[in-house]
Design an enzyme around this catalytic site. Sequence first.
Site: not given
Lengths: 137, 80
Positions: B16-19
């Site tokens: 998931f953002c910002p992963g």
Amino acid sequence: MSEKLAMILESGTTDKLMAASILAAGAAAMGKEVTVFLTFGGLNAFRKGAENAPMVMPDEFAGMEAQMAQIMQAKQVPHWLKNFKDAKEIGEVHLYACGATMDMFDLKKEDLEPLVEEVVGVATFIQKSEGAQTVFI
Amino acid sequence: MTTVPITQEIDARGSFCPGPLMELIRTIKSAQVGDVLAVLSSDPGSAKDIPAWVAKANHELVGLEEVEGGATRFIVRKTH
């Protein structure tokens, strides 16, 4: 573009903590120095064991905690604390606890997640955030 | 398909953002100058975020390509 991002994190609801943590990680990635001032609910959320604390949703999502938890697990949304940890790992990120809130909630530095560096007053935050783009969450 | 030899590939699909960006930054830090890294992301934000970071950090975006299942592979060379 300012080279610094400052955040006053006042809310302790999960949605706002998530937004703040993603902003901090993004700003750190883009090379900004990030200063976070944790106060009231925002500081309360940083008690030790935050990662296992129950989710707290604001009024507009009241009663949806279980559903949100399920969605977040399914979509592998990282815990907001992990985003702050990641932010600190890749960039220059400082988290400060508001002294007045510490006093009000009878909190000691050791009661908080070790990510929180120091207990300071508002004047220190104002000094550290000079010239920064500042947001209140 | 690119012909640039990839030193290391990071599969951040489902992250998931910002992963995906975080994974890339972490990996690039420990990579050698000249290494070419590929990062796979299914996060729609990555399409803008990864190129923006690469430009800001002065690395080189060698290319990007769509992969099956709605993900994108970003190919980045560590330049310094």
